[in-house]
Motif scaffolding. Sequence first.
Motif, mmCIF file in Angstrom:
data_model
loop_
_atom_site.group_PDB
_atom_site.id
_atom_site.type_symbol
_atom_site.label_atom_id
_atom_site.label_comp_id
_atom_site.label_asym_id
_atom_site.label_seq_id
_atom_site.Cartn_x
_atom_site.Cartn_y
_atom_site.Cartn_z
ATOM 1 N N ARG A 34 4.613 16.063 6.645
ATOM 2 C CA ARG A 34 5.845 15.467 6.139
ATOM 3 C C ARG A 34 6.809 16.613 5.824
ATOM 4 N NH1 ARG A 34 7.251 10.456 4.479
ATOM 5 N NH2 ARG A 34 5.089 9.768 4.428
ATOM 6 N N TRP A 35 7.939 16.594 6.493
ATOM 7 C CA TRP A 35 8.930 17.661 6.310
ATOM 8 C C TRP A 35 9.834 17.304 5.137
ATOM 9 C CZ3 TRP A 35 8.377 21.959 9.276
ATOM 10 C CH2 TRP A 35 7.574 21.853 10.416
ATOM 11 N N VAL A 36 9.874 18.195 4.183
ATOM 12 C CA VAL A 36 10.733 17.974 3.020
ATOM 13 C C VAL A 36 12.074 18.653 3.299
ATOM 14 C CG1 VAL A 36 11.009 18.322 0.549
ATOM 15 C CG2 VAL A 36 8.721 17.917 1.525
ATOM 16 N N LEU A 37 13.100 17.829 3.443
ATOM 17 C CA LEU A 37 14.403 18.337 3.856
ATOM 18 C C LEU A 37 15.434 18.063 2.779
ATOM 19 C CD1 LEU A 37 14.372 16.658 7.396
ATOM 20 C CD2 LEU A 37 13.577 18.966 6.808
ATOM 21 N N ARG A 38 16.401 18.957 2.663
ATOM 22 C CA ARG A 38 17.514 18.610 1.781
ATOM 23 C C ARG A 38 18.155 17.341 2.321
ATOM 24 N NH1 ARG A 38 22.987 19.076 0.075
ATOM 25 N NH2 ARG A 38 23.562 18.940 2.269
ATOM 26 N N SER A 39 18.366 17.320 3.614
ATOM 27 C CA SER A 39 18.893 16.142 4.267
ATOM 28 C C SER A 39 18.615 16.270 5.755
ATOM 29 C CB SER A 39 20.403 16.046 4.018
ATOM 30 O OG SER A 39 20.994 15.246 5.025
ATOM 31 N N LEU A 88 10.711 15.110 14.667
ATOM 32 C CA LEU A 88 9.915 15.162 13.436
ATOM 33 C C LEU A 88 9.192 13.826 13.273
ATOM 34 C CD1 LEU A 88 12.563 16.722 10.999
ATOM 35 C CD2 LEU A 88 10.838 17.902 12.390
ATOM 36 N N SER A 89 7.930 13.874 12.832
ATOM 37 C CA SER A 89 7.256 12.581 12.640
ATOM 38 C C SER A 89 7.625 11.945 11.318
ATOM 39 C CB SER A 89 5.730 12.682 12.689
ATOM 40 O OG SER A 89 5.309 13.913 13.086
ATOM 41 N N ARG A 90 7.585 12.742 10.256
ATOM 42 C CA ARG A 90 7.822 12.167 8.932
ATOM 43 C C ARG A 90 8.648 13.122 8.107
ATOM 44 N NH1 ARG A 90 1.981 11.080 6.733
ATOM 45 N NH2 ARG A 90 1.761 13.156 7.628
ATOM 46 N N ALA A 91 9.383 12.559 7.161
ATOM 47 C CA ALA A 91 10.216 13.420 6.328
ATOM 48 C C ALA A 91 10.297 12.867 4.910
ATOM 49 C CB ALA A 91 11.617 13.534 6.916
ATOM 50 N N HIS A 92 10.683 13.726 4.003
ATOM 51 C CA HIS A 92 11.154 13.292 2.690
ATOM 52 C C HIS A 92 12.562 13.868 2.562
ATOM 53 C CE1 HIS A 92 10.933 12.088 -1.578
ATOM 54 N NE2 HIS A 92 11.739 13.123 -1.737
ATOM 55 N N ASP A 93 13.539 12.971 2.501
ATOM 56 C CA ASP A 93 14.939 13.370 2.503
ATOM 57 C C ASP A 93 15.431 13.409 1.055
ATOM 58 O OD1 ASP A 93 17.871 13.100 2.625
ATOM 59 O OD2 ASP A 93 17.556 12.818 4.779
ATOM 60 N N THR A 142 0.834 -1.185 0.000
ATOM 61 C CA THR A 142 0.000 0.000 0.000
ATOM 62 C C THR A 142 0.870 1.237 0.000
ATOM 63 O OG1 THR A 142 -0.088 -0.182 2.403
ATOM 64 C CG2 THR A 142 -1.982 -0.999 1.191
ATOM 65 N N ALA A 143 0.553 2.152 -0.905
ATOM 66 C CA ALA A 143 1.296 3.403 -0.938
ATOM 67 C C ALA A 143 0.851 4.258 0.239
ATOM 68 C CB ALA A 143 1.019 4.142 -2.245
ATOM 69 N N PRO A 144 1.774 5.025 0.800
ATOM 70 C CA PRO A 144 1.374 5.936 1.867
ATOM 71 C C PRO A 144 0.291 6.887 1.376
ATOM 72 C CG PRO A 144 3.760 5.807 1.717
ATOM 73 C CD PRO A 144 3.200 5.075 0.534
ATOM 74 N N GLN A 145 -0.474 7.419 2.317
ATOM 75 C CA GLN A 145 -1.580 8.305 1.937
ATOM 76 C C GLN A 145 -1.087 9.426 1.032
ATOM 77 O OE1 GLN A 145 -1.535 9.216 6.332
ATOM 78 N NE2 GLN A 145 -2.493 11.058 5.571
ATOM 79 N N THR A 146 -1.956 9.847 0.130
ATOM 80 C CA THR A 146 -1.523 10.867 -0.825
ATOM 81 C C THR A 146 -1.830 12.274 -0.343
ATOM 82 O OG1 THR A 146 -3.600 10.536 -1.970
ATOM 83 C CG2 THR A 146 -1.653 9.424 -2.861
ATOM 84 N N THR A 147 -2.818 12.414 0.541
ATOM 85 C CA THR A 147 -3.060 13.757 1.051
ATOM 86 C C THR A 147 -2.403 13.895 2.410
ATOM 87 O OG1 THR A 147 -5.131 13.094 2.086
ATOM 88 C CG2 THR A 147 -5.272 13.944 -0.145
ATOM 89 N N GLU A 148 -1.394 14.686 2.444
ATOM 90 C CA GLU A 148 -0.731 14.968 3.708
ATOM 91 C C GLU A 148 -0.146 16.359 3.599
ATOM 92 O OE1 GLU A 148 2.195 11.926 3.976
ATOM 93 O OE2 GLU A 148 3.344 12.655 2.278
ATOM 94 N N ARG A 149 -0.029 16.983 4.741
ATOM 95 C CA ARG A 149 0.562 18.324 4.719
ATOM 96 C C ARG A 149 2.060 18.189 4.554
ATOM 97 N NH1 ARG A 149 -1.796 22.408 8.975
ATOM 98 N NH2 ARG A 149 -0.350 23.652 7.728
ATOM 99 N N ARG A 150 2.598 19.063 3.737
ATOM 100 C CA ARG A 150 4.045 19.012 3.518
ATOM 101 C C ARG A 150 4.629 20.401 3.734
ATOM 102 N NH1 ARG A 150 1.744 16.134 -0.485
ATOM 103 N NH2 ARG A 150 1.959 17.819 -1.987
ATOM 104 N N ILE A 151 5.722 20.427 4.424
ATOM 105 C CA ILE A 151 6.431 21.691 4.637
ATOM 106 C C ILE A 151 7.895 21.499 4.253
ATOM 107 C CG2 ILE A 151 7.040 23.501 6.264
ATOM 108 C CD1 ILE A 151 4.718 22.634 8.030
ATOM 109 N N VAL A 152 8.311 22.303 3.302
ATOM 110 C CA VAL A 152 9.713 22.279 2.896
ATOM 111 C C VAL A 152 10.509 23.110 3.900
ATOM 112 C CG1 VAL A 152 11.334 22.826 1.056
ATOM 113 C CG2 VAL A 152 8.986 22.132 0.497
ATOM 114 N N LEU A 153 11.591 22.543 4.406
ATOM 115 C CA LEU A 153 12.385 23.259 5.411
ATOM 116 C C LEU A 153 13.844 23.239 4.989
ATOM 117 C CD1 LEU A 153 12.505 24.616 8.219
ATOM 118 C CD2 LEU A 153 12.810 22.332 9.185
#
Length: 566
Positions: A57-62, A77-82, A2-13
């Motif tokens: 989901r925090w969008v981080l450079r790293s 942080l709960s979730r991230a996209h690295d 199952t793909a993770p949910q598609t609607t989620e709040r995202r903040i680029v930091l």
Amino acid sequence: MTAPQTTERRIVLVAVGAAGYLAVELDDSGEETARHPLAASELAPFVSARERDASPRWVLRSARDVYPALLDEGVLLSRAHDLLLCHAILRDTDKVARPLAPSPLWVRREPAEDAAPALFDVVGEQEPEDPITEVLAQYREQRRVMADSKDGRLTLLCAAESAGGLIAEEMRAAGLPWNEAVHESILTEILGTRPVAGGIPSRMASQAARVRAILGDASLNLDSQPKLLRALHRVGVQVESTSKWQLSEHSHAVVEPLLAYKKLSRLLSANGWAWLAEWVHDGRFRPIYIPGGVVTGRWASAGGGALQLPRNLRAAVRADDGWTLVVADVAQLEPRMLAAMAGDRAMARAAQGADLYAGVVESGAVATREEAKYAVLGAMYGATTGDSGRLVPRLRKVYPRAMALVDKAARFGEDGGVVSTWLGRSSPRPSEDWSRMQAHATDADADPAEVAMARRRARDWGRFTRNFVVQGTAAEWSLIWLAEIRHRLRQFPESEVPAPASGAFSRHPHLAFFLHDEVILHVPKEQADAAADAVREAAEVATRRLFGSFPIDVPLDLRIAESAEK
DNA sequence: ATCGTGGGCGCG
DNA sequence: AAAGCGCGCCCACGAT
């Protein structure tokens, strides 16, 4: 799957300039809805407020850029996209028609030790004019590639890889509880009295003296491989190297004390008093974990040799007062992954229960557990000679599907092709040198020696790709296991008894150590059983998320103990 | 002095 | 110098 949910709040930091940050909120379609410039002191309050009301989901450079500072402030942080970790995956994957365009801006370079921290630790490029525009563009492209993988596997892989990026920083912040007194008593017991000012410990010195006496050279440097080799030859020990497996095949009187000396010498140089002073502070060992540091997706580490802690030092891993450890590892993870990937029901049947090798013996393929082990390892590593190579063909008869999978991966590699893990991490392309050598070997006038060399290099690469699919898929299972453990531990209540040296986790059960297929949790005593359940549930979820209903067992060896000693 | 390389060995 | 994959770190040693 199952793909993770598609609607989620995202903040680029992102970090901007020397002492500031910029947070950009995105809506579901990726459009910017708000922008917040933040001074360094405003970062932690901003993040914890957003975590409280939305856990985005925090969008981080790293994660390595921004997370340590947050953890210092006790903010998780709960979730991230690295982006850095996912760039490597989405750039190389062959699971989509149009993978991510490679960019040196998104390749990690380890900064020099004394260099000032830079926003973009990039290879051979200047920082972009406008960091936030570059970050947003990169994130959109990564989303595009993930969406192109229709079954959601790349999305799952990136989510797991990013969780790993968070966990690596969290484990460093919390540290592995390490009892210096226990470590020192182990050193004293094994090596002898601690030397003053860098001398040789007593037991090590006496072993060295025995060796030198037998070799008839009172000043021989036992750490010099060429000199030691010559000395061995002089007394008639005709070894070709000084490695322990060769020495152990001789019965000369020097062998026993020399092997003993080598063992002590290794302990002293790798994990002796100097190691303790350098790497353990306040009762914690804090290595640097490097998620995705191995091409297969396994983690690497830097500093302190975290992934090579000798088993005889495990006793020094001791829970704080009022806390305990949950130590869990998977038995024979890789062959279990292979059985499931190949859909090989016969091999999956052998994998039922705690000991896969016993199951292989029961299948009748081999006679003993030892043979089963060598055969299975040989199948995954590509053994062709010796005991292991001799046993592999028997597995082909009983587990044809599993063997076909690894054999095919090896063949692809030998031909210069790319193979992929279950979730879509692809192997690197062979080097240009390699390709040139292979092309040259097909010329009509090719030198036979060059042809033989090319053949050997082709088989070398084939063994690498053979193992890549299995090792890499095992790494994916472990990542999901880790992420699911973390997710569960976050729901636990605060503990009455603190573990002050664990920083942001001083009142929360936490992951303390990870080694490919093994975890150590440090947990308040009253939460030990619940934490152990969380570890088991997480393993179950990892297996189901990868392989759905395919009947593969992934049993854990789990114990709750004050010490990590077996 | 400093760097790169190979032997050796610890871990999975 | 394991056979048969993936690592990191220490030491000696030769090149620079």
